[in-house]
Motif scaffolding. Structure first.
Motif, PDB file in Angstrom:
ATOM      1  N   GLN A  61       0.648  -1.376   0.074  1.00  0.00           N
ATOM      2  CA  GLN A  61      -0.029   0.173   0.054  1.00  0.00           C
ATOM      3  C   GLN A  61       0.907   1.356  -0.172  1.00  0.00           C
ATOM      4  O   GLN A  61       0.595   2.135  -0.844  1.00  0.00           O
ATOM      5  N   ARG A  64       2.192   1.576  -3.354  1.00  0.00           N
ATOM      6  CA  ARG A  64       1.149   2.375  -4.311  1.00  0.00           C
ATOM      7  C   ARG A  64       0.847   3.821  -4.340  1.00  0.00           C
ATOM      8  O   ARG A  64       0.902   4.831  -5.137  1.00  0.00           O
ATOM      9  N   ILE A  65       0.810   4.156  -2.716  1.00  0.00           N
ATOM     10  CA  ILE A  65       0.421   5.639  -2.519  1.00  0.00           C
ATOM     11  C   ILE A  65       1.616   6.400  -3.073  1.00  0.00           C
ATOM     12  O   ILE A  65       1.600   7.403  -3.482  1.00  0.00           O
ATOM     13  N   ASN A  66       3.014   6.057  -2.908  1.00  0.00           N
ATOM     14  CA  ASN A  66       4.221   6.693  -3.470  1.00  0.00           C
ATOM     15  C   ASN A  66       3.962   6.810  -4.879  1.00  0.00           C
ATOM     16  O   ASN A  66       4.375   7.867  -5.505  1.00  0.00           O
ATOM     17  N   GLU A  67       3.557   5.743  -5.836  1.00  0.00           N
ATOM     18  CA  GLU A  67       3.622   5.978  -7.157  1.00  0.00           C
ATOM     19  C   GLU A  67       2.431   6.770  -7.367  1.00  0.00           C
ATOM     20  O   GLU A  67       2.630   7.689  -8.498  1.00  0.00           O
ATOM     21  N   LEU A  68       1.262   6.784  -6.871  1.00  0.00           N
ATOM     22  CA  LEU A  68       0.190   7.802  -7.213  1.00  0.00           C
ATOM     23  C   LEU A  68       0.457   9.174  -6.963  1.00  0.00           C
ATOM     24  O   LEU A  68       0.424  10.138  -7.566  1.00  0.00           O
ATOM     25  N   GLU A  69       1.375   9.384  -5.678  1.00  0.00           N
ATOM     26  CA  GLU A  69       1.891  10.877  -5.331  1.00  0.00           C
ATOM     27  C   GLU A  69       2.756  11.468  -6.435  1.00  0.00           C
ATOM     28  O   GLU A  69       2.759  12.468  -6.888  1.00  0.00           O
ATOM     29  N   SER A  70       3.459  10.415  -7.095  1.00  0.00           N
ATOM     30  CA  SER A  70       4.797  10.687  -7.903  1.00  0.00           C
ATOM     31  C   SER A  70       3.710  11.092  -9.376  1.00  0.00           C
ATOM     32  O   SER A  70       4.142  12.016 -10.142  1.00  0.00           O
ATOM     33  N   GLN A  71       2.819  10.426  -9.672  1.00  0.00           N
ATOM     34  CA  GLN A  71       1.889  10.592 -10.835  1.00  0.00           C
ATOM     35  C   GLN A  71       1.313  11.911 -10.787  1.00  0.00           C
ATOM     36  O   GLN A  71       1.226  12.792 -11.516  1.00  0.00           O
ATOM     37  N   ILE A  72       0.926  12.398  -9.566  1.00  0.00           N
ATOM     38  CA  ILE A  72       0.231  13.504  -9.294  1.00  0.00           C
ATOM     39  C   ILE A  72       1.135  14.705  -9.358  1.00  0.00           C
ATOM     40  O   ILE A  72       0.783  15.730 -10.032  1.00  0.00           O
ATOM     41  N   GLU A  73       2.405  14.481  -8.948  1.00  0.00           N
ATOM     42  CA  GLU A  73       3.323  15.556  -8.826  1.00  0.00           C
ATOM     43  C   GLU A  73       3.938  15.816 -10.485  1.00  0.00           C
ATOM     44  O   GLU A  73       4.404  17.155 -10.666  1.00  0.00           O
TER      45      GLU A  73
END
Length: 75
Positions: A61, A64-73
């Motif tokens: 988890q 996944r959170i780190n990936e999503l944060e990276s995509q948002i940034e």
């Protein structure tokens, strides 16, 4: 009443003291045992494999959170 998060077995501290092997067996057969003190959740007794499984799920988890944060940034 509190949420047991899928753990169906509950034992009091007194039961833990008097029937430790039975409580350990119940933890091994299920997802763990919630230990109550004064009718409130106090601790959880789970197998070592159960703890490792939870740790792996938490790491996944976090990944996944780190990936999503990276995509948002990165838009």
């Amino acid at each position: 009443m509190y949420s047991t998060q899928g753990i169906t077995d509950v034992a009091s501290v007194t039961e833990l003291r008097t029937s430790f092997q039975d409580v350990v067996d119940a933890a091994q057969e299920g997802d763990g045992v919630i230990v109550q003190r004064n009718n409130e959740p106090y601790a959880v007794l789970m197998t070592f494999d159960g703890v490792k499984s939870w740790q792996e799920k938490i790491k996944e988890q976090e990944r996944r959170i780190n990936e999503l944060e990276s995509q948002i940034e990165n838009g």
